[in-house]
Write a protein that holds these residues in place. Structure first.
Motif, PDB file in Angstrom:
ATOM      1  N   LYS A  86       8.569   8.273  -7.946  1.00 33.68           N
ATOM      2  CA  LYS A  86       8.529   9.330  -7.191  1.00 33.68           C
ATOM      3  C   LYS A  86       8.882  10.385  -8.136  1.00 33.68           C
ATOM      4  CE  LYS A  86       9.755   6.831  -3.077  1.00 33.68           C
ATOM      5  NZ  LYS A  86      10.829   6.460  -1.858  1.00 33.68           N
ATOM      6  N   GLY A  87       9.901  10.321  -8.997  1.00 35.73           N
ATOM      7  CA  GLY A  87      10.384  11.337  -9.888  1.00 35.73           C
ATOM      8  C   GLY A  87       8.832  11.769 -10.716  1.00 35.73           C
ATOM      9  N   GLN A  88       8.111  10.908 -10.865  1.00 37.31           N
ATOM     10  CA  GLN A  88       6.765  11.266 -11.827  1.00 37.31           C
ATOM     11  C   GLN A  88       5.851  11.931 -10.874  1.00 37.31           C
ATOM     12  OE1 GLN A  88       5.512   8.553 -15.078  1.00 37.31           O
ATOM     13  NE2 GLN A  88       6.865   7.193 -14.035  1.00 37.31           N
ATOM     14  N   GLY A  89       6.027  12.126  -9.403  1.00 39.36           N
ATOM     15  CA  GLY A  89       5.254  12.970  -8.544  1.00 39.36           C
ATOM     16  C   GLY A  89       4.416  11.981  -7.599  1.00 39.36           C
ATOM     17  N   ILE A  90       4.482  10.714  -7.791  1.00 38.30           N
ATOM     18  CA  ILE A  90       3.807   9.607  -6.885  1.00 38.30           C
ATOM     19  C   ILE A  90       4.278   9.964  -5.425  1.00 38.30           C
ATOM     20  CG2 ILE A  90       3.040   7.441  -6.433  1.00 38.30           C
ATOM     21  CD1 ILE A  90       2.046   8.600  -8.989  1.00 38.30           C
ATOM     22  N   ALA A  91       3.333  10.459  -4.467  1.00 34.46           N
ATOM     23  CA  ALA A  91       3.975  10.651  -3.175  1.00 34.46           C
ATOM     24  C   ALA A  91       4.146   9.038  -2.489  1.00 34.46           C
ATOM     25  CB  ALA A  91       2.697  11.233  -2.210  1.00 34.46           C
ATOM     26  N   ASP A  92       4.979   9.216  -1.339  1.00 36.82           N
ATOM     27  CA  ASP A  92       5.381   7.911  -0.526  1.00 36.82           C
ATOM     28  C   ASP A  92       4.105   7.275   0.011  1.00 36.82           C
ATOM     29  OD1 ASP A  92       8.055   8.319  -1.029  1.00 36.82           O
ATOM     30  OD2 ASP A  92       8.419   9.284   0.824  1.00 36.82           O
ATOM     31  N   LYS A  93       3.106   8.067   0.407  1.00 34.55           N
ATOM     32  CA  LYS A  93       2.055   7.546   1.051  1.00 34.55           C
ATOM     33  C   LYS A  93       1.013   6.645   0.082  1.00 34.55           C
ATOM     34  CE  LYS A  93      -1.214  11.548   0.173  1.00 34.55           C
ATOM     35  NZ  LYS A  93      -1.920  12.386   0.807  1.00 34.55           N
ATOM     36  N   ASP A  94       1.396   6.856  -1.344  1.00 33.17           N
ATOM     37  CA  ASP A  94       0.586   6.240  -2.387  1.00 33.17           C
ATOM     38  C   ASP A  94       1.449   4.945  -2.925  1.00 33.17           C
ATOM     39  OD1 ASP A  94      -1.859   7.707  -2.188  1.00 33.17           O
ATOM     40  OD2 ASP A  94      -0.747   9.374  -3.693  1.00 33.17           O
ATOM     41  N   LEU A  95       2.486   4.610  -2.326  1.00 31.68           N
ATOM     42  CA  LEU A  95       3.252   3.508  -2.529  1.00 31.68           C
ATOM     43  C   LEU A  95       3.345   2.419  -1.500  1.00 31.68           C
ATOM     44  CD1 LEU A  95       6.334   5.524  -4.291  1.00 31.68           C
ATOM     45  CD2 LEU A  95       4.602   4.304  -5.521  1.00 31.68           C
ATOM     46  N   GLN A  96       3.110   1.225  -1.919  1.00 32.42           N
ATOM     47  CA  GLN A  96       2.997   0.225  -0.696  1.00 32.42           C
ATOM     48  C   GLN A  96       3.426  -0.851  -1.049  1.00 32.42           C
ATOM     49  OE1 GLN A  96      -0.677  -0.651   1.002  1.00 32.42           O
ATOM     50  NE2 GLN A  96       0.067  -0.942   3.042  1.00 32.42           N
ATOM     51  N   THR A  97       4.425  -1.653  -0.602  1.00 39.36           N
ATOM     52  CA  THR A  97       4.897  -3.071  -0.967  1.00 39.36           C
ATOM     53  C   THR A  97       3.931  -4.117  -0.296  1.00 39.36           C
ATOM     54  OG1 THR A  97       7.151  -2.400  -0.940  1.00 39.36           O
ATOM     55  CG2 THR A  97       6.854  -4.584  -0.611  1.00 39.36           C
ATOM     56  N   THR A  98       3.679  -5.216  -1.538  1.00 39.10           N
ATOM     57  CA  THR A  98       2.697  -6.168  -1.102  1.00 39.10           C
ATOM     58  C   THR A  98       3.275  -7.535  -1.475  1.00 39.10           C
ATOM     59  OG1 THR A  98       1.411  -5.491  -3.151  1.00 39.10           O
ATOM     60  CG2 THR A  98       0.714  -4.659  -1.043  1.00 39.10           C
ATOM     61  N   ASP A  99       3.178  -8.419  -1.048  1.00 40.73           N
ATOM     62  CA  ASP A  99       3.288  -9.860  -1.383  1.00 40.73           C
ATOM     63  C   ASP A  99       4.749 -10.063  -1.952  1.00 40.73           C
ATOM     64  OD1 ASP A  99       0.508 -10.612  -1.038  1.00 40.73           O
ATOM     65  OD2 ASP A  99       0.028  -9.533  -3.214  1.00 40.73           O
ATOM     66  N   PHE A 100       5.604  -9.774  -0.970  1.00 44.33           N
ATOM     67  CA  PHE A 100       7.010  -9.831  -1.166  1.00 44.33           C
ATOM     68  C   PHE A 100       7.202 -11.654  -0.798  1.00 44.33           C
ATOM     69  CE2 PHE A 100      11.167 -10.435   0.283  1.00 44.33           C
ATOM     70  CZ  PHE A 100      11.960 -10.010  -0.738  1.00 44.33           C
ATOM     71  N   SER A 101       7.920 -12.203  -1.717  1.00 49.91           N
ATOM     72  CA  SER A 101       8.187 -13.848  -1.363  1.00 49.91           C
ATOM     73  C   SER A 101       9.596 -14.122  -2.209  1.00 49.91           C
ATOM     74  CB  SER A 101       6.974 -14.517  -1.916  1.00 49.91           C
ATOM     75  OG  SER A 101       6.849 -14.357  -3.286  1.00 49.91           O
ATOM     76  N   ILE A 102      10.026 -15.149  -1.421  1.00 48.80           N
ATOM     77  CA  ILE A 102      11.174 -15.839  -1.962  1.00 48.80           C
ATOM     78  C   ILE A 102      10.904 -17.399  -1.999  1.00 48.80           C
ATOM     79  CG2 ILE A 102      13.685 -16.441  -1.563  1.00 48.80           C
ATOM     80  CD1 ILE A 102      13.900 -13.790   0.120  1.00 48.80           C
ATOM     81  N   GLN A 103      10.900 -17.627  -3.168  1.00 49.34           N
ATOM     82  CA  GLN A 103      10.435 -19.141  -3.375  1.00 49.34           C
ATOM     83  C   GLN A 103      11.510 -19.992  -3.941  1.00 49.34           C
ATOM     84  OE1 GLN A 103       7.816 -20.523  -2.048  1.00 49.34           O
ATOM     85  NE2 GLN A 103       6.800 -18.487  -1.330  1.00 49.34           N
ATOM     86  N   PRO A 104      11.802 -21.021  -3.532  1.00 47.99           N
ATOM     87  CA  PRO A 104      12.969 -22.131  -4.263  1.00 47.99           C
ATOM     88  C   PRO A 104      12.180 -22.660  -5.392  1.00 47.99           C
ATOM     89  CG  PRO A 104      12.005 -23.249  -2.215  1.00 47.99           C
ATOM     90  CD  PRO A 104      11.335 -21.834  -2.262  1.00 47.99           C
ATOM     91  N   LYS A 105      13.020 -23.019  -6.283  1.00 49.40           N
ATOM     92  CA  LYS A 105      12.644 -23.582  -7.762  1.00 49.40           C
ATOM     93  C   LYS A 105      13.174 -25.420  -7.480  1.00 49.40           C
ATOM     94  CE  LYS A 105      12.894 -21.578 -11.436  1.00 49.40           C
ATOM     95  NZ  LYS A 105      13.373 -20.870 -12.602  1.00 49.40           N
TER      96      LYS A 105
END
Length: 247
Positions: A86-105
Motif C-alpha cells: 500500500k505504501g508503494q501505491g497499490i490500491a486496496d481493490k488490487d489486493l485480494q487474499t487467496t488460498d488461506f490454509s492451516i494444515q497440521p504436520k
C-alpha cells in the motif's frame, strides 16, 4: 343405383386429391424456402497490444509447533507485506487474499516389526496467499524484491494482461469480417454466381492466455533486481458469415 354409387366414389376420390394437394403445396414451398442456396465462410482477425497490468501471486508460509504460533508468525509477515504494498501505491481493490490454509504436520515412524505407528502431529503450517494487480509495470521488479525481503517465501507467478482490451478486440473483429467477406467474394466469383444478402453472422472470441512467468528464486541475493519482460498480448476473433447466393 350402382352407377350413382360409383360416381360418388370417384367424386370423393377426386375431392381427396384436391384436398391433399392443398396441404402438400405449402409444405413444398416451405422446404423450397429452407433450401435457399447459401455459402458460409469464416475469417480470423488478430490484434496485439502491450500489457498494461500484471497479476502476481505472493504467498507467506510459516511453520510452528502450534497452530496459534504459526498463525501469529504468518499474520505478522503478511501485515508487513500488505503495508509495504500500500505504501508503494497499490490500491486496496488490487489486493485480494487467496488460498488461506492451516494444515497440521504429521510424523509417522516404522515399528521394528514393520508396521507403522499412529501418525502424530508435530507442528502446523499456515499459508496465506495474496493476489496483487500491479498497474504500473515499472514497479513490478521492486514489488517482488521488497515482498521477498518482508517474508514472502512462495508463489511469484506473474501473468501479464490488459485492463481494457476492448479497442484491440474491435480491431481484430473488423479484420475478421473483412477477411470473411473477401473470401466469400472470391469463392462466388470463381463459381460464377452472385453474392447475396447476409443470412447469419456469428463470432468466436478467444480470450488470450495470460503470459506466465516464474518469479526469481527466493534464494537469490536480496540486492539483485528481478528482471521482467512483459512482451505483448494477442487477441483473436473468428467470424462466421453465411451469405445467400442470388439466382
Amino acid at each position: 343405383m350402382l352407377k350413382f354409387t360409383r360416381s360418388l366414389v370417384i367424386a370423393t376420390a377426386l375431392s381427396g386429391s384436391v384436398l391433399s394437394a392443398g396441404f402438400v403445396a405449402p409444405v413444398l414451398a416451405a422446404e423450397t424456402e429452407r433450401r435457399e442456396a447459401t455459402i458460409m465462410v469464416s475469417g480470423e482477425g488478430e490484434a496485439t497490444i502491450a500489457p498494461d497490468m500484471a497479476v502476481i501471486s505472493l504467498v507467506v508460509v510459516r511453520d510452528a509447533e502450534t497452530a496459534g504460533e504459526a498463525l501469529s508468525a504468518n499474520s505478522a509477515a503478511m501485515t508487513e507485506v500488505l503495508a509495504d504494498l500500500k505504501g508503494q501505491g497499490i490500491a486496496d481493490k488490487d489486493l485480494q487474499t487467496t488460498d488461506f490454509s492451516i494444515q497440521p504436520k504429521y510424523r509417522q515412524e516404522n515399528k521394528p516389526d514393520g508396521t507403522y505407528e499412529a501418525p502424530v502431529i508435530v507442528g502446523y503450517t499456515v499459508s496465506n496467499g495474496l493476489t496483487v494487480r500491479v498497474r504500473d509495470l515499472a514497479q513490478l521488479g521492486t514489488i517482488i524484491d521488497r515482498s521477498v525481503k518482508l517474508g514472502v517465501n512462495q508463489g511469484g507467478g506473474i501473468s501479464f494482461t490488459n485492463d481494457d482490451p476492448q479497442q484491440t478486440v474491435e480491431a481484430a473483429r473488423k479484420q475478421a469480417v473483412e477477411k470473411a467477406a473477401a473470401k466469400a467474394k472470391t469463392l462466388t466469383e470463381a463459381a460464377g454466381v452472385k453474392l447475396g444478402r447476409v443470412v447469419e453472422i456469428s463470432e468466436n472470441f478467444a480470450q488470450p492466455m495470460p503470459q506466465m512467468y516464474a518469479a526469481a528464486p527466493m534464494a537469490k541475493r536480496m540486492d539483485e533486481s528481478v528482471p521482467i519482460a512483459s512482451g505483448e498480448n494477442r487477441y483473436t476473433v473468428t467470424v462466421n458469415i453465411t451469405y445467400a447466393i442470388e439466382q
